[in-house]
Design an enzyme around this catalytic site. Structure first.
Site, PDB file in Angstrom:
ATOM      1  N   THR A 184       4.502  -1.004  -1.065  1.00  0.00           N
ATOM      2  CA  THR A 184       3.689  -1.604  -0.182  1.00  0.00           C
ATOM      3  C   THR A 184       4.990  -0.829   1.852  1.00  0.00           C
ATOM      4  O   THR A 184       3.671  -0.863   2.565  1.00  0.00           O
ATOM      5  CB  THR A 184       3.547  -2.866   0.351  1.00  0.00           C
TER       6      THR A 184
ATOM      7  N   GLY B 154      -0.587 -10.193  -0.537  1.00  0.00           N
ATOM      8  CA  GLY B 154      -1.856 -10.524   0.274  1.00  0.00           C
ATOM      9  C   GLY B 154      -3.051 -11.308  -0.129  1.00  0.00           C
ATOM     10  O   GLY B 154      -3.275 -11.513  -1.123  1.00  0.00           O
ATOM     11  N   HIS B 155      -2.799 -12.988  -0.126  1.00  0.00           N
ATOM     12  CA  HIS B 155      -3.917 -13.833   0.029  1.00  0.00           C
ATOM     13  C   HIS B 155      -5.106 -13.876   1.155  1.00  0.00           C
ATOM     14  O   HIS B 155      -4.839 -13.495   1.946  1.00  0.00           O
ATOM     15  CB  HIS B 155      -3.449 -15.159  -0.419  1.00  0.00           C
TER      16      HIS B 155
ATOM     17  N   GLY C 264      -0.928  -8.517 -10.315  1.00  0.00           N
ATOM     18  CA  GLY C 264      -1.654  -9.237  -9.166  1.00  0.00           C
ATOM     19  C   GLY C 264      -2.928  -8.929  -8.795  1.00  0.00           C
ATOM     20  O   GLY C 264      -3.313  -8.218  -9.244  1.00  0.00           O
ATOM     21  N   ASP C 265      -3.236  -9.216  -7.204  1.00  0.00           N
ATOM     22  CA  ASP C 265      -5.006  -8.826  -7.160  1.00  0.00           C
ATOM     23  C   ASP C 265      -5.611  -9.697  -8.419  1.00  0.00           C
ATOM     24  O   ASP C 265      -6.611  -8.993  -8.534  1.00  0.00           O
ATOM     25  CB  ASP C 265      -5.067  -7.434  -6.961  1.00  0.00           C
ATOM     26  N   GLU C 266      -4.939 -10.911  -8.841  1.00  0.00           N
ATOM     27  CA  GLU C 266      -5.949 -11.746  -9.700  1.00  0.00           C
ATOM     28  C   GLU C 266      -6.599 -12.739  -9.336  1.00  0.00           C
ATOM     29  O   GLU C 266      -7.675 -13.206  -9.698  1.00  0.00           O
ATOM     30  CB  GLU C 266      -4.885 -11.655 -10.637  1.00  0.00           C
ATOM     31  N   GLY C 267      -7.034 -12.425  -8.185  1.00  0.00           N
ATOM     32  CA  GLY C 267      -7.106 -13.773  -7.371  1.00  0.00           C
ATOM     33  C   GLY C 267      -6.878 -15.018  -7.047  1.00  0.00           C
ATOM     34  O   GLY C 267      -7.391 -16.129  -7.089  1.00  0.00           O
ATOM     35  N   LYS C 268      -5.313 -15.025  -6.992  1.00  0.00           N
ATOM     36  CA  LYS C 268      -4.583 -15.685  -6.689  1.00  0.00           C
ATOM     37  C   LYS C 268      -4.923 -16.705  -5.861  1.00  0.00           C
ATOM     38  O   LYS C 268      -4.939 -18.152  -5.806  1.00  0.00           O
ATOM     39  CB  LYS C 268      -3.046 -15.526  -7.136  1.00  0.00           C
ATOM     40  N   GLY C 269      -5.278 -16.631  -4.707  1.00  0.00           N
ATOM     41  CA  GLY C 269      -5.023 -16.707  -3.583  1.00  0.00           C
ATOM     42  C   GLY C 269      -6.579 -17.891  -3.460  1.00  0.00           C
ATOM     43  O   GLY C 269      -6.286 -19.221  -3.122  1.00  0.00           O
TER      44      GLY C 269
ATOM     45  N   GLN D 276       2.581 -11.735  -5.629  1.00  0.00           N
ATOM     46  CA  GLN D 276       3.045 -10.847  -6.689  1.00  0.00           C
ATOM     47  C   GLN D 276       2.311 -11.444  -8.427  1.00  0.00           C
ATOM     48  O   GLN D 276       1.932 -12.367  -8.143  1.00  0.00           O
ATOM     49  CB  GLN D 276       4.052  -9.844  -7.347  1.00  0.00           C
TER      50      GLN D 276
ATOM     51  N   THR E 211       8.197  -5.369  -8.662  1.00  0.00           N
ATOM     52  CA  THR E 211       9.008  -5.386  -6.788  1.00  0.00           C
ATOM     53  C   THR E 211       9.939  -6.340  -7.327  1.00  0.00           C
ATOM     54  O   THR E 211      10.460  -6.039  -7.827  1.00  0.00           O
ATOM     55  CB  THR E 211       7.402  -6.949  -6.469  1.00  0.00           C
TER      56      THR E 211
ATOM     57  N   ASN F 207       4.635  -8.199   1.113  1.00  0.00           N
ATOM     58  CA  ASN F 207       4.536  -7.312   0.365  1.00  0.00           C
ATOM     59  C   ASN F 207       2.416  -8.017  -0.476  1.00  0.00           C
ATOM     60  O   ASN F 207       2.102  -7.185  -1.019  1.00  0.00           O
ATOM     61  CB  ASN F 207       5.230  -6.511  -1.027  1.00  0.00           C
TER      62      ASN F 207
ATOM     63  N   ARG G 210      25.179  -9.079   0.249  1.00  0.00           N
ATOM     64  CA  ARG G 210      25.467  -9.862   0.882  1.00  0.00           C
ATOM     65  C   ARG G 210      26.222  -9.474   2.677  1.00  0.00           C
ATOM     66  O   ARG G 210      27.055  -9.485   3.106  1.00  0.00           O
ATOM     67  CB  ARG G 210      27.056 -10.852   0.138  1.00  0.00           C
TER      68      ARG G 210
HETATM   69  P1  IMP Z   1       7.226  -3.571  -2.449  1.00  0.00           P
HETATM   70  O1  IMP Z   1       6.992  -4.729  -3.315  1.00  0.00           O
HETATM   71  O2  IMP Z   1       6.004  -3.162  -1.667  1.00  0.00           O
HETATM   72  O3  IMP Z   1       8.696  -2.993  -3.570  1.00  0.00           O
HETATM   73  O4  IMP Z   1       6.038  -2.729  -4.264  1.00  0.00           O
HETATM   74  C1  IMP Z   1       6.708  -2.596  -5.592  1.00  0.00           C
HETATM   75  C2  IMP Z   1       5.388  -2.828  -6.697  1.00  0.00           C
HETATM   76  O5  IMP Z   1       4.642  -4.309  -6.501  1.00  0.00           O
HETATM   77  C3  IMP Z   1       4.101  -1.734  -6.096  1.00  0.00           C
HETATM   78  O6  IMP Z   1       4.109  -1.060  -7.345  1.00  0.00           O
HETATM   79  C4  IMP Z   1       3.321  -2.533  -5.197  1.00  0.00           C
HETATM   80  O7  IMP Z   1       1.944  -2.173  -5.121  1.00  0.00           O
HETATM   81  C5  IMP Z   1       3.432  -3.907  -6.230  1.00  0.00           C
HETATM   82  N1  IMP Z   1       3.348  -5.019  -5.621  1.00  0.00           N
HETATM   83  C6  IMP Z   1       3.695  -5.836  -4.573  1.00  0.00           C
HETATM   84  N2  IMP Z   1       3.324  -6.945  -3.740  1.00  0.00           N
HETATM   85  C7  IMP Z   1       2.104  -7.235  -4.698  1.00  0.00           C
HETATM   86  C8  IMP Z   1       0.820  -7.543  -4.756  1.00  0.00           C
HETATM   87  O8  IMP Z   1       0.778  -9.074  -3.828  1.00  0.00           O
HETATM   88  N3  IMP Z   1      -0.372  -7.326  -5.278  1.00  0.00           N
HETATM   89  C9  IMP Z   1      -0.128  -6.315  -6.214  1.00  0.00           C
HETATM   90  N4  IMP Z   1       0.819  -5.034  -6.210  1.00  0.00           N
HETATM   91  C10 IMP Z   1       1.767  -5.486  -5.190  1.00  0.00           C
HETATM   92 MG    MG Z   2      -2.988 -10.133  -3.883  1.00  0.00          MG
END
Ligand code: IMP
Ligand code: MG
Length: 384
Positions: free
Chosen positions: A127, A39-40, A11-16, A223, A238, A37, A141
């Site tokens: 998160t 964020g872009h 995640g956080d590769e700069g997808k946005g 993610q 996740t 969870n 369910r």
């Molecule tokens: P959850 O998705 O909140 O259950 O978190 C599980 C794991 O995924 C944790 O290590 C979070 O930091 C990571 N994670 C979830 N969403 C993102 C994202 O958008 N970017 C980076 N890490 C994420």
């Molecule tokens: Mg992000």
């Protein structure tokens, strides 16, 4: 044309930014998994926009933005994002939310936090947005779909059951917490129902129509691969499938309709949360990379004498393996104004070519800075 875009790392590769670039030519952008969870950040002439649930195509007035069935939607967060857009003069008139998408309910973030705290040192680093508990309830369910908001009698009956029979006993007996009052929750969710009603639809025919019209459809990943519930570093993952397969089940697009899958990678890897990360540099070089972006390519992992070219499924082996590096020279030049291949320093081009060889895939877009226009493109048409 249908393009799936996924994050290649943690995640956080700069997808946005890439999503924003592709969304400019897309007729439809679909979110298919995850929830708030994610964020872009998109930086435009009008400033910075931060999205958690909203598909990034929302900034383009003609783009249909779909929150697909595979997403878990916290209606409180969605309403906040809608309000924020309106404050800046953008009416999200082309937003549609699949009635099949599950909701993150009031109690899910609380259970996320309580479960994390009870794990102590083994916590996952979630998160705390309630994503895992919401997906767990979907699979059990006992989840609520956003379309349920439109069915008052159903909501009443099911909330009474889930809150009184499932959630409150755990909350009070296991965690010593205060029980939820399902009737006040029902009233609260009725207000969300009213405000979200215009967006909640059966997205299946909408997506199928777009396919029939040969529309440009972008499946916007949230993610990333290493956070995939099946292929990531379980359990430090996740609770959805951010890999290409998840984009299909999360949207209703058949695999036969997909033209291209794009992975977004950073030149170096970083992760938030917890879990094994063999190539993590906790030394001075790591600090420098974090500061300046010098390169080291990790090409594989060695464990008990065997060389692996992929992350190991066994989490403790993955934790204790030794990363294998190939070192290349940095280019030590600012590349923020480069727009075409020839603008890049030779060493930078060599680096891109080497990565492309290692991953056995072409590299078509190279981000050179945080701004919307900071891209080197290599000629391939991604959307017509
Ligand atoms: P959850 O998705 O909140 O259950 O978190 C599980 C794991 O995924 C944790 O290590 C979070 O930091 C990571 N994670 C979830 N969403 C993102 C994202 O958008 N970017 C980076 N890490 C994420
Ligand atoms: Mg992000």
């Amino acid at each position: 044309m249908v393009i799936i875009l996924v994050g290649g790392q943690w995640g956080d590769e700069g997808k946005g930014k890439v999503i924003d670039y592709l969304a400019a030519k897309a007729d439809m952008v679909i979110r298919s998994q995850g929830g708030n969870n994610a964020g872009h950040t998109v930086i435009t002439e009008d400033g910075e926009f931060k999205f958690q649930l909203m598909p990034s195509g929302i900034l383009y007035p003609d783009c249909t933005c779909v929150i697909g069935n595979g997403v878990v939607v916290d209606p409180i967060v969605l309403l906040k994002e809608i309000a924020q857009l309106r404050e800046r003069g953008i009416e999200p008139k082309n937003l549609v939310v699949s009635e099949r998408a599950h909701m993150v309910m009031r109690y899910h973030p609380l259970f996320d936090q309580l479960e994390e705290e009870s794990r102590g040192d083994d916590r996952l680093g979630t998160t705390w947005r309630g994503i895992g508990p919401a997906y767990a309830d979907k699979v059990r369910r006992i989840g609520f779909r956003i379309g349920d908001l439109q069915k008052e009698a159903f909501m009443r009956k099911k909330l009474a059951f889930v809150v009184d029979q499932v959630k409150n006993p755990i909350l009070t007996k296991l965690y010593g917490g205060e029980p939820y009052d399902w009737e006040s929750m029902l009233a609260e969710y009725a207000t969300y129902a009213k405000q979200l009603d215009q967006y909640i639809k059966d997205t299946f025919p909408i997506v199928q129509d777009a396919l029939d019209r040969n529309a440009n459809i972008l499946l916007e990943g949230a993610q990333a691969t290493m956070l995939d519930l099946d292929f990531g570093t379980y359990p430090y993952v996740t609770s959805s499938n951010p890999t290409a397969g998840g984009a299909l089940t999360g949207s209703g697009i058949p695999p036969t309709k997909v033209d291209l899958t794009i992975g977004v990678f950073k030149a170096y890897t970083s992760r938030v949360g917890y879990g094994p990360f063999p190539s993590e540099l906790t030394n001075e070089i790591g600090d420098q990379i974090r500061e300046r972006g010098h390169e080291l390519i990790c090409t594989g992992y060695r464990f008990r004498g065997t060389l692996y070219d992929h992350p190991l499924a066994n989490i403790s082996h993955y934790k204790h393996c030794e990363p294998v590096y190939e070192e290349i020279e940095g280019w030590q030049k600012e590349i923020g104004s480069a727009r075409c291949w020839d603008d890049l320093p030779q060493r930078c081009r060599d680096y891109v070519v080497r990565i492309s060889e290692l991953i056995k895939a072409p590299i078509e877009l190279i981000g050179t800075g945080p701004r919307r226009d900071q891209f080197v493109t290599r000629g391939r048409k991604l959307f017509n």
